[in-house]
Motif scaffolding. Structure first.
Motif, PDB file in Angstrom:
ATOM      1  N   VAL A 222      46.217  28.359  37.212  1.00 55.29           N
ATOM      2  CA  VAL A 222      45.584  29.357  38.070  1.00 55.29           C
ATOM      3  C   VAL A 222      44.755  28.644  39.129  1.00 55.29           C
ATOM      4  N   THR A 223      44.932  29.034  40.381  1.00 58.38           N
ATOM      5  CA  THR A 223      44.243  28.391  41.492  1.00 58.38           C
ATOM      6  C   THR A 223      43.103  29.263  42.003  1.00 58.38           C
ATOM      7  N   ALA A 224      42.289  28.675  42.865  1.00 57.14           N
ATOM      8  CA  ALA A 224      41.202  29.433  43.479  1.00 57.14           C
ATOM      9  C   ALA A 224      41.746  30.605  44.285  1.00 57.14           C
ATOM     10  N   GLU A 225      42.880  30.397  44.967  1.00 59.92           N
ATOM     11  CA  GLU A 225      43.493  31.477  45.740  1.00 59.92           C
ATOM     12  C   GLU A 225      43.902  32.629  44.824  1.00 59.92           C
ATOM     13  N   ASP A 226      44.435  32.312  43.638  1.00 56.38           N
ATOM     14  CA  ASP A 226      44.787  33.363  42.681  1.00 56.38           C
ATOM     15  C   ASP A 226      43.550  34.144  42.264  1.00 56.38           C
ATOM     16  N   ILE A 227      42.456  33.434  42.050  1.00 61.40           N
ATOM     17  CA  ILE A 227      41.226  34.060  41.579  1.00 61.40           C
ATOM     18  C   ILE A 227      40.671  35.024  42.613  1.00 61.40           C
ATOM     19  N   VAL A 228      40.552  34.569  43.848  1.00 61.66           N
ATOM     20  CA  VAL A 228      39.893  35.404  44.853  1.00 61.66           C
ATOM     21  C   VAL A 228      40.707  36.643  45.183  1.00 61.66           C
ATOM     22  N   GLU A 229      42.016  36.605  44.983  1.00 63.15           N
ATOM     23  CA  GLU A 229      42.832  37.788  45.240  1.00 63.15           C
ATOM     24  C   GLU A 229      42.418  38.961  44.363  1.00 63.15           C
ATOM     25  N   ASN A 230      41.829  38.673  43.225  1.00 62.59           N
ATOM     26  CA  ASN A 230      41.370  39.744  42.338  1.00 62.59           C
ATOM     27  C   ASN A 230      40.183  40.499  42.913  1.00 62.59           C
ATOM     28  N   TYR A 231      39.584  39.954  43.970  1.00 57.51           N
ATOM     29  CA  TYR A 231      38.428  40.587  44.576  1.00 57.51           C
ATOM     30  C   TYR A 231      38.770  41.371  45.832  1.00 57.51           C
ATOM     31  N   TYR A 232      40.009  41.318  46.245  1.00 60.22           N
ATOM     32  CA  TYR A 232      40.399  42.075  47.418  1.00 60.22           C
ATOM     33  C   TYR A 232      40.260  43.572  47.144  1.00 60.22           C
ATOM     34  N   ALA A 233      39.911  44.338  48.168  1.00 59.18           N
ATOM     35  CA  ALA A 233      39.863  45.790  48.030  1.00 59.18           C
ATOM     36  C   ALA A 233      41.272  46.320  47.783  1.00 59.18           C
ATOM     37  N   SER A 234      41.358  47.462  47.142  1.00 58.91           N
ATOM     38  CA  SER A 234      42.653  47.999  46.725  1.00 58.91           C
ATOM     39  C   SER A 234      43.435  48.639  47.855  1.00 58.91           C
TER      40      SER A 234
ATOM     41  N   ARG B  49      38.796  49.986  52.689  1.00 61.56           N
ATOM     42  CA  ARG B  49      37.851  49.860  51.581  1.00 61.56           C
ATOM     43  C   ARG B  49      37.443  48.401  51.434  1.00 61.56           C
ATOM     44  N   TYR B  50      36.286  48.164  50.765  1.00 61.52           N
ATOM     45  CA  TYR B  50      35.730  46.820  50.689  1.00 61.52           C
ATOM     46  C   TYR B  50      35.150  46.553  49.300  1.00 61.52           C
ATOM     47  N   ARG B  51      35.115  45.282  48.936  1.00 64.11           N
ATOM     48  CA  ARG B  51      34.396  44.838  47.751  1.00 64.11           C
ATOM     49  C   ARG B  51      33.425  43.745  48.179  1.00 64.11           C
ATOM     50  N   VAL B  52      32.258  43.719  47.552  1.00 68.62           N
ATOM     51  CA  VAL B  52      31.215  42.753  47.891  1.00 68.62           C
ATOM     52  C   VAL B  52      30.987  41.836  46.699  1.00 68.62           C
ATOM     53  N   ALA B  53      30.799  40.548  46.967  1.00 63.56           N
ATOM     54  CA  ALA B  53      30.525  39.585  45.904  1.00 63.56           C
ATOM     55  C   ALA B  53      29.498  38.568  46.379  1.00 63.56           C
ATOM     56  N   THR B  54      28.693  38.096  45.449  1.00 63.57           N
ATOM     57  CA  THR B  54      27.832  36.949  45.699  1.00 63.57           C
ATOM     58  C   THR B  54      28.492  35.733  45.074  1.00 63.57           C
ATOM     59  N   LEU B  55      28.846  34.752  45.884  1.00 57.48           N
ATOM     60  CA  LEU B  55      29.413  33.507  45.374  1.00 57.48           C
ATOM     61  C   LEU B  55      28.294  32.477  45.328  1.00 57.48           C
ATOM     62  N   ASN B  56      27.856  32.168  44.119  1.00 61.22           N
ATOM     63  CA  ASN B  56      26.747  31.236  43.915  1.00 61.22           C
ATOM     64  C   ASN B  56      27.258  29.814  43.739  1.00 61.22           C
ATOM     65  N   GLY B  57      26.401  28.844  44.013  1.00 62.43           N
ATOM     66  CA  GLY B  57      26.778  27.448  43.882  1.00 62.43           C
ATOM     67  C   GLY B  57      26.754  26.976  42.444  1.00 62.43           C
ATOM     68  N   ALA B  58      27.524  25.931  42.171  1.00 65.24           N
ATOM     69  CA  ALA B  58      27.588  25.395  40.812  1.00 65.24           C
ATOM     70  C   ALA B  58      26.278  24.758  40.388  1.00 65.24           C
ATOM     71  N   GLY B  59      25.462  24.348  41.342  1.00 63.79           N
ATOM     72  CA  GLY B  59      24.206  23.691  41.008  1.00 63.79           C
ATOM     73  C   GLY B  59      23.048  24.633  40.763  1.00 63.79           C
TER      74      GLY B  59
END
Length: 263
Positions: free
Chosen positions: A162-174, A178-188
């Motif tokens: 599973v790649t990062a591109e696969d992951i982010v597709e799950n956040y696309y609006a349907s 329409r829109y979905r909002v996410a906070t992408l936090n840093g690993a640190g």
């Protein structure tokens, strides 16, 4: 795809096989035939599951091909999440019943003794190449699953990384508009933490379908680098997804709210 399986993205759901931990909230098929009730729309209650590609299932002569997800491993075993496939299977046994599943994960234990790990090209790989949430194609009859004894007899696993591109597709609006909002936090540990009032404004927007809090995996390999996949120069970021990808991003909550107001 991810539809289910990535630790920072997936809310797991539990359904047991033998002695399933579910609550039924409608009528059985027999009851449906005997009583004057409206037939349940199967599409409304079917829990979808990822499918093993037909060519792989045919090449390996899989009788019961299912997709499961890698969790972890130790010296002797590989531990997987089978929630998605098991829930889909349980629903298929109750096509006229609405099922209520417990909000927990269902797992499996697979011995590494005599286990073959291959990639989709049929080439052998090592377990060191696996990351949590990677898809695993296996041949397993879910009617044999026992929630009290999670050992599963499997001798071949085909790995679909599973790649990062696969992951982010799950956040696309349907859908468009329409829109979905996410906070992408840093690993640190760098985070953006909206207040409850700000979350109410986000979730109360008529065009927003939901809000998620995501964290970049610590020491993520390149294939799971969410920041690069989203084209972000820095983290943390507030990201707005439309039905095709990133529509807007900022590190300022006030700028995000202003953007939403103008939609």
């Amino acid at each position: 795809m991810l539809k289910k399986g990535i630790p920072v993205f997936v809310a797991f759901l539990l359904v047991s096989g033998c002695g399933a931990d579910i609550n039924t909230a409608s009528t059985s098929e027999d009851d449906h035939d005997n009583e004057e009730v409206d037939e349940i729309d199967l599409a409304a209650y079917e829990y979808s599951a990822s499918q093993v590609p037909e060519d792989i299932a045919a090449e390996l002569k899989m009788e019961h091909p299912i997709v499961v997800y890698f969790n972890s491993s130790d010296e002797d075993n590989i531990y997987i999440d089978i929630t998605e496939a098991l829930r889909h299977h349980q629903q298929s046994l109750n096509p006229h019943t609405e099922l209520d599943f417990v909000d927990m994960a269902s797992g499996g234990v697979i011995s590494k003794e005599n286990l073959l790990l291959n990639n989709r090209a049929g080439e052998p790989i090592t377990e060191d190449e696996l990351l949590p949430g990677d898809e695993l194609y296996v041949d397993y009859d879910l009617s044999q699953y026992d929630s009290l004894n999670e050992e599963m007899d499997i001798d071949v696993m085909v790995v679909n990384p599973v790649t990062a591109e696969d992951i982010v597709e799950n956040y696309y609006a349907s859908e468009d508009g329409r829109y979905r909002v996410a906070t992408l936090n840093g690993a640190g540990g760098q985070v953006i933490d909206p207040s409850w009032d700000e979350l109410d404004l986000i979730l109360g927007h008529p065009k927003v379908q939901g809000y998620r809090n995501i964290s970049q995996e610590q020491d993520a390999p390149s294939r799971r680098d969410l920041q690069s996949a989203l084209g972000l120069e820095s983290l943390p970021q507030l990201v707005v997804f439309d039905h095709q990808g990133v529509a807007y991003h900022t590190d300022n909550i006030e700028e995000l709210l202003q953007y939403l107001e103008e939609l």
